[in-house]
Design a protein around this motif. Structure first.
Motif, PDB file in Angstrom:
ATOM      1  N   UNK A   1      20.846 -15.072   1.509  1.00 50.73           N
ATOM      2  CA  UNK A   1      21.309 -14.738   2.744  1.00 50.73           C
ATOM      3  C   UNK A   1      21.094 -13.771   3.826  1.00 50.73           C
ATOM      4  N   UNK A   2      19.845 -13.039   3.570  1.00 50.10           N
ATOM      5  CA  UNK A   2      19.397 -11.929   4.620  1.00 50.10           C
ATOM      6  C   UNK A   2      18.580 -12.674   5.390  1.00 50.10           C
ATOM      7  N   UNK A   3      18.692 -12.384   6.736  1.00 55.83           N
ATOM      8  CA  UNK A   3      17.969 -13.132   7.773  1.00 55.83           C
ATOM      9  C   UNK A   3      16.323 -12.757   8.042  1.00 55.83           C
TER      10      UNK A   3
ATOM     11  N   UNK B   1      24.777  -7.145   7.982  1.00 60.52           N
ATOM     12  CA  UNK B   1      25.042  -6.168   7.021  1.00 60.52           C
ATOM     13  C   UNK B   1      26.357  -6.419   6.435  1.00 60.52           C
ATOM     14  N   UNK B   2      27.639  -6.407   7.526  1.00 64.62           N
ATOM     15  CA  UNK B   2      28.757  -6.201   6.862  1.00 64.62           C
ATOM     16  C   UNK B   2      29.119  -7.626   6.228  1.00 64.62           C
ATOM     17  N   UNK B   3      28.760  -8.592   6.737  1.00 64.41           N
ATOM     18  CA  UNK B   3      29.254  -9.888   5.795  1.00 64.41           C
ATOM     19  C   UNK B   3      28.390 -10.037   4.721  1.00 64.41           C
ATOM     20  N   UNK B   4      27.293  -9.364   4.695  1.00 62.43           N
ATOM     21  CA  UNK B   4      26.546  -9.271   3.185  1.00 62.43           C
ATOM     22  C   UNK B   4      27.142  -8.481   2.266  1.00 62.43           C
ATOM     23  N   UNK B   5      27.437  -7.133   2.758  1.00 62.50           N
ATOM     24  CA  UNK B   5      28.450  -6.294   1.846  1.00 62.50           C
ATOM     25  C   UNK B   5      29.684  -6.707   1.268  1.00 62.50           C
TER      26      UNK B   5
END
Length: 104
Positions: A71-73, A13-17
């Motif tokens: 990019x979501x796992x 979540x942090x990297x995606x944001x």
């Protein structure tokens, strides 16, 4: 001006944001820790997740959605679009400015 609701594992979540804001796909992404209970492939799961609320524009929504999917796992990420019926004009202007590519 849509707000996009996404859930993701904390480590993603942090990297995606950061990516969504850095690439001007969102003007802002709020992160809210939560516990989720859901059914997947016939089993009930309980996991810690992060809710992401991404503020974007109609023009940037498709690119934002595509980036999240890429990019979501998770195989099937939660991506829900909420369109604002009423928004402060100055806030809408800020979102527009911050999601316009090439601005610095």
């Amino acid at each position: 001006m849509p707000t996009v609701y996404v859930t993701a594992p904390p480590d993603a979540a942090d990297e995606l944001a950061r990516t969504l804001v850095a690439d001007r796909l969102a003007a802002c992404v709020n992160r809210v820790d939560c516990d989720s209970v859901y059914r997947w492939e016939g089993e009930v799961h309980e996991e810690r997740e992060v809710i992401l609320l991404a503020k974007t524009t109609d023009d940037r929504y498709d690119a934002l959605r595509d980036r999240i999917e890429a990019e979501h796992p998770h195989d099937v990420p939660c991506i829900e679009r909420f369109d604002e019926a009423d928004v402060l004009p100055a806030y809408a202007s800020w979102v527009e400015d911050e999601t316009t590519p090439g601005r610095d």
